[in-house]
Design a protein around this motif. Sequence first.
Motif, mmCIF file in Angstrom:
data_model
loop_
_atom_site.group_PDB
_atom_site.id
_atom_site.type_symbol
_atom_site.label_atom_id
_atom_site.label_comp_id
_atom_site.label_asym_id
_atom_site.label_seq_id
_atom_site.Cartn_x
_atom_site.Cartn_y
_atom_site.Cartn_z
ATOM 1 N N CYS A 138 0.777 -1.251 0.016
ATOM 2 C CA CYS A 138 -0.143 -0.059 0.133
ATOM 3 C C CYS A 138 0.886 1.284 0.041
ATOM 4 O O CYS A 138 0.337 2.171 -0.546
ATOM 5 C CB CYS A 138 -0.946 -0.132 1.054
ATOM 6 S SG CYS A 138 -2.290 -1.165 1.160
ATOM 7 N N TRP A 139 2.148 1.187 0.351
ATOM 8 C CA TRP A 139 2.957 2.354 0.574
ATOM 9 C C TRP A 139 3.497 2.835 -0.841
ATOM 10 O O TRP A 139 3.819 3.811 -1.254
ATOM 11 C CB TRP A 139 4.219 2.259 1.547
ATOM 12 C CG TRP A 139 3.746 2.028 2.970
ATOM 13 C CD1 TRP A 139 3.536 1.203 3.751
ATOM 14 C CD2 TRP A 139 3.701 3.275 3.614
ATOM 15 N NE1 TRP A 139 3.049 1.747 5.081
ATOM 16 C CE2 TRP A 139 3.415 2.954 4.836
ATOM 17 C CE3 TRP A 139 4.120 4.512 3.390
ATOM 18 C CZ2 TRP A 139 3.111 3.822 6.155
ATOM 19 C CZ3 TRP A 139 3.754 5.582 4.423
ATOM 20 C CH2 TRP A 139 3.490 5.082 5.859
ATOM 21 N N ARG A 140 3.547 1.783 -1.713
ATOM 22 C CA ARG A 140 3.852 2.042 -2.958
ATOM 23 C C ARG A 140 3.061 2.825 -3.813
ATOM 24 O O ARG A 140 3.480 3.994 -4.435
ATOM 25 C CB ARG A 140 3.863 0.543 -3.850
ATOM 26 C CG ARG A 140 4.654 0.860 -5.296
ATOM 27 C CD ARG A 140 4.362 -0.387 -6.141
ATOM 28 N NE ARG A 140 3.747 -0.125 -7.484
ATOM 29 C CZ ARG A 140 3.041 0.279 -8.108
ATOM 30 N NH1 ARG A 140 1.843 0.421 -7.352
ATOM 31 N NH2 ARG A 140 2.824 0.575 -9.185
ATOM 32 N N HIS A 141 1.629 2.642 -3.296
ATOM 33 C CA HIS A 141 0.545 3.627 -4.235
ATOM 34 C C HIS A 141 0.974 5.235 -3.500
ATOM 35 O O HIS A 141 0.993 6.015 -4.400
ATOM 36 C CB HIS A 141 -0.710 3.516 -3.685
ATOM 37 C CG HIS A 141 -1.585 4.390 -4.286
ATOM 38 N ND1 HIS A 141 -2.058 4.196 -5.715
ATOM 39 C CD2 HIS A 141 -2.412 5.037 -3.728
ATOM 40 C CE1 HIS A 141 -3.002 5.074 -5.591
ATOM 41 N NE2 HIS A 141 -3.330 5.462 -4.569
ATOM 42 N N LEU A 142 1.282 5.404 -2.283
ATOM 43 C CA LEU A 142 1.443 6.737 -1.752
ATOM 44 C C LEU A 142 2.712 7.278 -2.196
ATOM 45 O O LEU A 142 2.959 8.606 -2.509
ATOM 46 C CB LEU A 142 1.277 6.653 -0.278
ATOM 47 C CG LEU A 142 0.200 6.206 0.487
ATOM 48 C CD1 LEU A 142 0.587 6.186 2.074
ATOM 49 C CD2 LEU A 142 -0.631 7.091 0.336
ATOM 50 N N ILE A 143 3.878 6.347 -2.339
ATOM 51 C CA ILE A 143 5.003 6.979 -2.932
ATOM 52 C C ILE A 143 4.992 7.536 -4.392
ATOM 53 O O ILE A 143 5.604 8.465 -4.937
ATOM 54 C CB ILE A 143 6.064 5.924 -2.657
ATOM 55 C CG1 ILE A 143 6.472 5.666 -1.457
ATOM 56 C CG2 ILE A 143 7.671 6.271 -3.575
ATOM 57 C CD1 ILE A 143 7.103 4.369 -0.805
ATOM 58 N N ASN A 197 2.254 8.291 -5.813
ATOM 59 C CA ASN A 197 1.361 9.412 -6.157
ATOM 60 C C ASN A 197 2.138 10.979 -5.650
ATOM 61 O O ASN A 197 2.173 11.799 -6.125
ATOM 62 C CB ASN A 197 0.444 9.522 -5.151
ATOM 63 C CG ASN A 197 -0.801 8.571 -5.720
ATOM 64 O OD1 ASN A 197 -0.886 8.358 -6.600
ATOM 65 N ND2 ASN A 197 -1.702 8.311 -4.950
ATOM 66 N N PHE A 198 3.320 10.758 -4.756
ATOM 67 C CA PHE A 198 4.038 11.919 -4.338
ATOM 68 C C PHE A 198 4.991 12.250 -5.293
ATOM 69 O O PHE A 198 5.144 13.354 -5.685
ATOM 70 C CB PHE A 198 4.841 11.418 -3.041
ATOM 71 C CG PHE A 198 5.693 12.610 -2.466
ATOM 72 C CD1 PHE A 198 5.174 13.714 -1.795
ATOM 73 C CD2 PHE A 198 7.083 12.572 -2.795
ATOM 74 C CE1 PHE A 198 5.970 14.661 -1.595
ATOM 75 C CE2 PHE A 198 8.094 13.427 -2.240
ATOM 76 C CZ PHE A 198 7.456 14.647 -1.814
ATOM 77 N N LYS A 218 3.021 14.218 -7.969
ATOM 78 C CA LYS A 218 2.845 15.623 -7.436
ATOM 79 C C LYS A 218 4.152 16.601 -7.461
ATOM 80 O O LYS A 218 3.998 17.596 -7.885
ATOM 81 C CB LYS A 218 2.240 15.414 -6.039
ATOM 82 C CG LYS A 218 0.918 15.243 -5.766
ATOM 83 C CD LYS A 218 0.436 15.113 -4.526
ATOM 84 C CE LYS A 218 -1.007 14.687 -4.125
ATOM 85 N NZ LYS A 218 -1.349 14.397 -2.723
ATOM 86 N N LYS A 265 3.685 19.721 1.389
ATOM 87 C CA LYS A 265 3.302 19.522 2.876
ATOM 88 C C LYS A 265 2.545 20.473 3.376
ATOM 89 O O LYS A 265 1.549 20.126 3.905
ATOM 90 C CB LYS A 265 4.737 19.368 3.611
ATOM 91 C CG LYS A 265 4.488 18.931 4.890
ATOM 92 C CD LYS A 265 4.058 17.608 5.057
ATOM 93 C CE LYS A 265 4.053 17.260 6.776
ATOM 94 N NZ LYS A 265 3.167 15.956 7.120
#
Length: 86
Positions: A43-48, A50-51, A54, A84
């Motif tokens: 699940c962390w892969r998706h957050l990374i 997306n970052f 951005k 942030k």
Amino acid sequence: LLADKAFDADWLVEELTERGSKVVIPLRNNRKLQREHDKMMYCWRHLIENFFCKLKEFKKIAMRAEKTDQSFAANIYLAAAVLKLR
């Protein structure tokens, strides 16, 4: 290594395991041999991902317009701070 299903190859998983890496790659649907992967870590892969998308909204970062590594890193830090604060 966090990767998507496209990197699910036996030779790659074996190579990374031999090097001592933890491989977190979900299996393709057509695989006969199943193996476990850490779903919470995946699940962390998706957050990374997306970052990084951005970060690429900032033109100087997407185009890599800086001449030195130091100024490029400074722009990444600045963009991350702006993201942030949003």
